[in-house]
Scaffold this motif. Structure first.
Motif, short mmCIF file in Angstrom:
data_model
loop_
_atom_site.label_atom_id
_atom_site.label_comp_id
_atom_site.label_asym_id
_atom_site.label_seq_id
_atom_site.Cartn_x
_atom_site.Cartn_y
_atom_site.Cartn_z
N ILE A 36 0.87 -1.17 0.00
CA ILE A 36 0.00 0.00 0.00
C ILE A 36 0.91 1.23 0.00
CG2 ILE A 36 -1.78 1.22 1.32
CD1 ILE A 36 -1.96 -1.97 2.50
N ILE A 37 0.87 1.95 -1.10
CA ILE A 37 1.80 3.08 -1.24
C ILE A 37 1.04 4.38 -1.03
CG2 ILE A 37 3.47 4.19 -2.79
CD1 ILE A 37 3.15 1.19 -4.20
N MET A 38 1.43 5.09 0.01
CA MET A 38 0.71 6.31 0.35
C MET A 38 1.29 7.51 -0.39
SD MET A 38 -0.40 5.50 4.18
CE MET A 38 1.15 5.58 4.96
N ASP A 39 0.56 8.61 -0.35
CA ASP A 39 0.97 9.75 -1.17
C ASP A 39 2.33 10.31 -0.75
OD1 ASP A 39 -0.12 10.51 1.17
OD2 ASP A 39 -1.26 12.21 0.37
N ASP A 40 2.71 10.09 0.54
CA ASP A 40 4.01 10.61 0.95
C ASP A 40 5.13 9.59 0.72
OD1 ASP A 40 3.33 8.77 2.79
OD2 ASP A 40 3.58 10.06 4.55
N GLY A 41 4.81 8.52 0.01
CA GLY A 41 5.84 7.56 -0.32
C GLY A 41 5.99 6.43 0.69
N GLN A 42 5.33 6.55 1.84
CA GLN A 42 5.37 5.45 2.82
C GLN A 42 4.73 4.20 2.24
OE1 GLN A 42 4.36 5.49 6.93
NE2 GLN A 42 4.30 7.73 6.91
N VAL A 43 5.29 3.04 2.61
CA VAL A 43 4.73 1.78 2.10
C VAL A 43 4.32 0.90 3.27
CG1 VAL A 43 5.18 -0.27 0.72
CG2 VAL A 43 6.23 1.91 0.09
N ARG A 44 3.12 0.35 3.20
CA ARG A 44 2.66 -0.63 4.20
C ARG A 44 2.33 -1.92 3.46
NH1 ARG A 44 -0.07 3.64 7.47
NH2 ARG A 44 1.80 4.57 8.36
N GLU A 45 2.43 -3.01 4.21
CA GLU A 45 2.11 -4.31 3.59
C GLU A 45 0.71 -4.75 3.99
OE1 GLU A 45 4.40 -5.84 1.55
OE2 GLU A 45 5.55 -4.00 1.88
N GLY A 46 0.11 -5.56 3.15
CA GLY A 46 -1.22 -6.08 3.46
C GLY A 46 -1.45 -7.43 2.80
N GLN A 47 -2.54 -8.07 3.16
CA GLN A 47 -2.84 -9.40 2.62
C GLN A 47 -4.32 -9.46 2.23
OE1 GLN A 47 -2.28 -12.64 5.37
NE2 GLN A 47 -2.02 -14.12 3.73
N ILE A 48 -4.59 -10.14 1.14
CA ILE A 48 -5.98 -10.25 0.68
C ILE A 48 -6.70 -11.33 1.45
CG2 ILE A 48 -7.44 -10.82 -1.30
CD1 ILE A 48 -5.15 -9.63 -3.02
N VAL A 49 -7.75 -10.95 2.17
CA VAL A 49 -8.47 -11.92 2.99
C VAL A 49 -9.82 -12.30 2.40
CG1 VAL A 49 -7.32 -11.38 5.15
CG2 VAL A 49 -9.33 -10.07 4.46
N GLU A 50 -10.24 -11.56 1.37
CA GLU A 50 -11.44 -11.98 0.66
C GLU A 50 -11.32 -11.41 -0.76
OE1 GLU A 50 -15.29 -11.78 2.75
OE2 GLU A 50 -16.10 -11.11 0.84
N ALA A 51 -11.60 -12.26 -1.73
CA ALA A 51 -11.47 -11.81 -3.12
C ALA A 51 -12.77 -12.08 -3.84
CB ALA A 51 -10.33 -12.55 -3.80
N SER A 52 -13.23 -11.14 -4.62
CA SER A 52 -14.43 -11.40 -5.41
C SER A 52 -14.31 -10.65 -6.74
CB SER A 52 -15.68 -10.96 -4.65
OG SER A 52 -15.76 -9.56 -4.66
N GLU A 53 -15.32 -10.86 -7.57
CA GLU A 53 -15.35 -10.20 -8.88
C GLU A 53 -15.26 -8.68 -8.79
OE1 GLU A 53 -18.09 -12.29 -12.13
OE2 GLU A 53 -19.11 -11.59 -10.34
N ASN A 54 -15.86 -8.16 -7.72
CA ASN A 54 -15.96 -6.72 -7.62
C ASN A 54 -14.78 -6.09 -6.93
OD1 ASN A 54 -18.52 -7.17 -8.66
ND2 ASN A 54 -19.33 -7.49 -6.60
N GLY A 55 -14.02 -6.92 -6.22
CA GLY A 55 -12.91 -6.32 -5.50
C GLY A 55 -12.35 -7.23 -4.44
N ALA A 56 -11.67 -6.61 -3.48
CA ALA A 56 -11.01 -7.43 -2.48
C ALA A 56 -11.04 -6.73 -1.14
CB ALA A 56 -9.57 -7.68 -2.90
#
Lengths: 471, 581
Positions: A36-56
């Motif tokens: 996850i890249i924020m506007d100030d350049g900071q980066v955070r990590e994440g994991q997909i816990v639900e996935a569907s046609e419309n999004g995650a």
């Protein structure tokens, strides 16, 4: 299918607690990692816990503060979360998300492995049967721990669970020179004070040399807490099954872990189970605890000692309850014993080691071990029973024999359980037990075979049989 | 026929674009070909329960249909093996994939490599239909495996082969060209048919005294074992697996510990059946779906187990099914239900928990076999229940109670005192005791009812006295009452308490049980007379003969009569002496 590797999105719909809801129309892998890249350049990590046609739905490892849905970019990675492994991790301290905390650079990985772990094929499991000496009589003598076992400590607020864990660590052969032992420590949601206690303890006993430490402190992101034990166990699997070391894993405090699980579950609007904990908590805990064990044909082992705090000393609370159903027994700390000044305040009654019988007896500890333990249990149970009676009718109302049970229980708590901070060898533990049996006539020793009594009884004893009392 | 994944949430997946899909259809998902089963169909979207870890699966990946219901393979070679919840043999998985269970691993339920000697029973010209025996295979020394006509097959035999073949070799051909091999497949959620259900009149003996004597279970009955952790459920299930007088045992480790499964495996592999002298593994099929294996496969495991049991029942065998633990199964059900966003019932369990449990337990019974009505077989189900916090009022225990004819309530207090089996004699019951009584009278002793009643009364009396003792102390009791306490202690320690590891005590034939109990009751009667005549209870408690009686249970079958005669003479003399003094 490398299209996911570099794909970026800027379509966050909403942010709720540690979760991001993202809109996307193309293929998303369940369990995949994202940056996850924020506007100030900071980066955070994440994991997909639900996935569907419309999004995650994305779980963010770290705070979600300052995430601006309008200006934040999500980058999808191909793979699920992995951990860098190397023997050089020994002696190092990491954060709950695997960043070095000791000021040194991260060791170069020899291997990367997913942290979720696959189930050991039950057919390939070797039955744990090697005695592991903790130096604590009420564990070694009554509820023996064996290598490859998972045996939690059920503590209560204010009880010295950490001291006991440290006692076990320093007695379990970790402080020694032997390279065949390793310790993996996972602190989850613990305070700085607790973390500091363990860090100092490891350094003073030299255990740190053989240890890999993961610390997720109480003010670290909640979601990281879910990863910390998985990192620790993945590391332990590497040490035990690839480097063939006997690995002891201490995880504290599982209560904070479970509360983190509840927090995430509720943010995901899942249907809560008992006391708000998610219905899959049993499965989730099992996926951690069941990683302990031994595998046929491999030298190493994973022995797991999770520590948890029973809310309000309630052993039926979902956390100790589900844990007890998965682990091979439990060591239960007792507030009354603690108040009596007894250390370690382990109550043998609700404590249990399911694998004890495999690890004791001739050739492992001693042939009289089982029978002696049974006998001590029986007499202590009777003594406690009499204590209850005496609290109603007074000690004078007890029969002579019942009074003997009562004083047995007192001495048992004072001498056997309350050994203080000095470790005992298994021989010392057994001898202490035999000495206590001298407090009752031999005819009461129905759980021990005659030959054993003759062979192992020590010290002075009133000879049983025709015991005559003045009253 | 295939569709595509539209949503993934843990083990639950939704797929669209499937044509002609039906409830229960088995599908394969994604590149790694994970196994799933359709559990809901709604406006063109199928909800699929996946039997493996879904991490890495992608939205849009293919879902291919198989057109089949979820089935197990039945045939020679089921016994002596260990399967996961969806009948993948763990031995072959280990050979192919190593120490860990990897996703998408596949192996046939029955090995196609093993050769079995097929001895035909039918001959050309015979008419066959469901359940008819086509031929036999000697699966192990004591199990003659009947190859039976599968469902949906009727006709006339045109050709039969005899000899050593793998399971997939055609052994019988019909005139219409149908070819039958030694296998059949069966949908696990569908009970195998039975011609008639019979009433339950024979006990399923377990070798455990507290069970066989006080709370017996019938062949074809259902028993449940609820108990908090550490009260000895698994130990009791394992002991019964070892010593039950059954032809076939199916042990289902459902969501339990991996090390415990390793223990069960090792024990069964090393121990011999005390009756036949054959390795216990030869009569056992194991289903091991430990708690960290996929949750949907855990849900399926009890059905896989009971279907295998029904198959052996249909050969005419008495089968015991041990399910450890049904609570883990119910939790799997709850987990899946909550992913489906169904409206939860009590404690978050789905409202259909009771009916599902009922349907499972009703697969027990003694039956006359479909297709061969003159033959009978039985399935006895013993289910462990793990109530949260040891609280028996929770939904799984309560729903199970409704189905069970025998209830063995485990008691943590007894377990703390290391009294095993920790079956509480006050809360436990057997509803089949009356209907089994005739069997006991004919086969054990004419006075059986009297003996059991007396034992119950002694234990009941202790319970009443115990309340008084709590208030006034044991010293304040009269000699007569203290005798009652001693009597109960003799029964508890000398009879009910049984070691699971002692070579002779661990299993006790019903004849030996009767002898031990009769001796203890006789001794109690003699003690009561002696106390009336002035003997001191304290002296009797400390008398060495009391200790000897407590150890009678350790004497083997062949020496017990002599020991009883001897000890009777000794106690008669010693009691007489105590009256004198």
């Amino acid at each position: 299918m490398n299209d996911l590797l570099t794909r970026e999105l800027r379509s966050i719909e909403s942010v709720k607690g540690p979760l991001l809801f993202v809109k996307s129309s193309s293929a998303i892998a369940y369990g995949g990692m994202v940056s996850i890249i924020m506007d100030d350049g900071q980066v955070r990590e994440g994991q997909i816990v639900e996935a569907s046609e419309n999004g995650a739905v994305i779980q963010v490892f770290g705070p979600t503060e300052r995430i601006n849905p309008e200006k934040t970019t999500i980058r999808f990675h191909e793979e699920a979360i992995k951990l860098d492994l190397s023997p050089l991790c020994l002696g190092r301290v990491f954060s709950g998300s695997g960043e070095p905390l000791d000021g040194l650079s991260a060791p170069a990985p020899l291997l990367r492995r997913g942290v979720i772990g696959s189930a050991i094929n039950p057919l390939r499991r070797a039955l744990p049967r090697d005695f592991l000496q903790t130096g604590i009589s009420s564990i070694d003598g009554l509820n023996t721990l064996v290598r490859g076992q998972k045996l939690p400590i059920f503590s209560g607020a204010g009880l010295p669970a950490n001291e006991i864990a440290n006692f076990i660590i320093s007695n379990a052969g970790l402080g020694g020179e032997d390279g065949g032992f390793a310790l993996v420590f996972a602190g989850m949601g613990i305070t700085f004070r607790e973390a500091d206690f363990f860090r100092k303890a490891f350094e003073s006993t030299g255990a740190i040399e053989h240890s890999v430490v993961y610390m997720n402190l109480a003010d670290d992101p909640v979601i990281e807490r879910l990863l910390t034990p998985r990192f620790a166990l993945t590391m332990a699997e590497y040490l035990a099954f690839e480097l063939e070391m006997h690995t002891l894993v201490v995880m504290t405090d599982m209560t904070h872990y479970c509360n983190a699980l509840r927090e995430i579950s509720s943010a995901m609007e899942e249907i809560p189970g008992r006391r708000g904990y998610p219905g899959y908590m049993y499965t989730d805990l099992a996926e951690l605890y069941e990683r302990a064990g031994k595998i046929k044909g491999r030298e190493g082992s994973i022995t797991l000692v999770p520590i948890l705090t029973m809310p309000d000393d309630d052993i039926t609370h979902p956390i100790p309850d589900l844990t007890g159903y998965i682990t091979e027994g439990q060591i239960v700390l007792d507030r009354d014993l603690f108040h009596k000044g007894c250390f370690p305040p382990i109550n043998p009654m609700p404590s249990l080691s399911r694998l004890m019988n495999h690890g004791i007896g001739e050739g492992r500890t001693r042939e009289d071990h089982r029978q002696l333990a049974d006998q001590l249990y029986m007499l202590y149970a009777r003594g406690i029973e009499q204590r209850r009676v005496a609290s109603i009718i007074g000690e004078e109302g007890l029969s002579a024999m019942d009074r003997k049970y009562l004083s047995f229980a007192e001495e048992f708590e004072r001498v056997y359980i309350g050994q203080g901070t000095l470790g005992r060898s298994i021989e010392e533990t057994l001898t202490t037990g035999w000495r206590l049996l001298n407090l009752v006539p031999q005819s009461e020793l129905v759980r021990i075979k005659k030959e054993m009594i003759e062979k192992y009884r020590v010290g002075e004893h009133s000879d049983g049989g025709a015991e005559k009392e003045q009253d | 026929m295939s569709g595509a994944i539209v949503m993934i949430s843990g083990p639950t997946i939704k797929a669209g674009g499937l044509s002609d899909c039906f409830m229960g259809e088995v599908v394969r998902l994604g590149a790694s070909q994970l196994v799933g089963e359709v559990i809901r169909l709604e406006r063109g979207i199928a909800t699929i329960q996946v039997y493996e870890n879904t991490t890495g699966l992608k939205v849009g990946e293919e879902v291919s249909q198989t057109g089949k219901l979820f089935s197990v393979e039945l045939g020679p070679g089921l016994l002596g093996r260990i399967y996961d919840g969806i009948q993948r043999p763990l031995g072959e998985l280990a050979e192919k994939w190593g120490d860990l269970i990897e996703r998408g691993a596949e192996a046939d339920g029955l090995s196609k490599k093993t050769l079995w000697r097929f001895t035909p029973v039918v001959k050309p010209g015979d008419k066959i239909e469901y359940g008819f025996t086509l031929g036999t295979v000697q699966e192990s020394k004591n199990i003659l495996h009947k190859i039976m006509t599968p469902q949906g097959v009727t006709g006339e035999v045109s050709h039969v082969e005899e000899g050593e073949f793998p399971v997939d070799h055609t052994v019988v051909t019909l005139t219409d060209g149908a070819k039958l091999d030694m296998r059949q497949s069966w949908n696990i959620r569908n009970p195998r048919p039975r011609a008639k259900r019979l009433s339950l009149t024979v006990p399923a003996l377990t070798g455990q005294r507290v069970i066989d004597t006080l709370f017996p279970i019938a062949e074809g009955g259902v028993a449940i074992i609820p108990g908090g952790f550490g009260s000895g459920k698994t130990m009791l299930e394992q002991t019964i697996a070892k010593f039950a007088l059954a032809d076939v045992v199916v042990y289902i480790g459902c969501g339990e510990r991996g090390n415990e499964m390793a223990d069960t495996l090792e024990e069964l592999a090393s121990l011999k059946d005390p009756r036949t002298g054959r390795p216990l593994m030869e009569r056992t099929a194991l289903i091991a779906n430990t708690s960290n294996m996929p949750v949907a496969a855990r849900e399926a495991s009890i059905y896989t187990g009971v279907t295998i049991a029904e198959y052996y029942r249909d050969m005419g065998y008495n089968v015991v099914v041990l399910a450890d633990s049904t609570s883990r199964w119910a939790e799997a059900l709850r987990e899946i239900s909550s992913r489906l966003e169904e409206i939860p019932g009590e404690e978050g369990y789905p409202p259909y928990l009771a009916s599902r449990l009922g349907a499972f337990y009703e697969r027990a019974g003694r039956v006359s076999i479909a297709g061969r009505e003159e033959e009978t077989g039985s399935i006895t189900i013993i289910g462990a229940v793990s109530p949260p916090g040891g609280d028996f009022s929770e939904p799984v225990t309560q729903s199970s109670l409704r189905m069970a004819s025998t209830f063995w309530g485990l008691d943590s207090e007894l377990a703390y005192q290391r009294h095993f089996p920790a079956i509480n004699w006050h809360s436990s019951y057997s509803l089949t005791y009356r209907s089994l009584l005739k069997w006991y009278e004919d086969n054990v002793s004419q006075d059986w009812d009297e003996t059991v009643k007396k034992t119950g009364q002694i234990l009941q009396r202790e319970e009443e006295l115990y309340e008084i003792v709590q208030v006034i102390g044991a010293d304040a009791l009269e000699e007569k009452e203290r005798t009652s306490l001693l009597a109960a202690q003799l029964i508890r320690e000398g009879f009910l308490r049984q070691s699971a590891v002692h070579p002779t005590d661990s299993h006790c034939s019903i004849k030996r049980q009767e002898k031990i109990l009769t001796l203890i009751l006789d001794y109690i009667a003699a003690v009561e007379r002696a106390v009336e005549q002035g003997a001191q209870v304290d002296d009797i408690i400390e008398s060495p003969v009391t200790e000897r009686i407590l150890r009678i249970k350790e004497i083997s079958e062949e020496h017990i009569e002599a020991e009883i005669r001897d000890v009777t003479a000794v106690y008669t003399a010693s009691l007489a002496e105590l009256i004198e003094s």
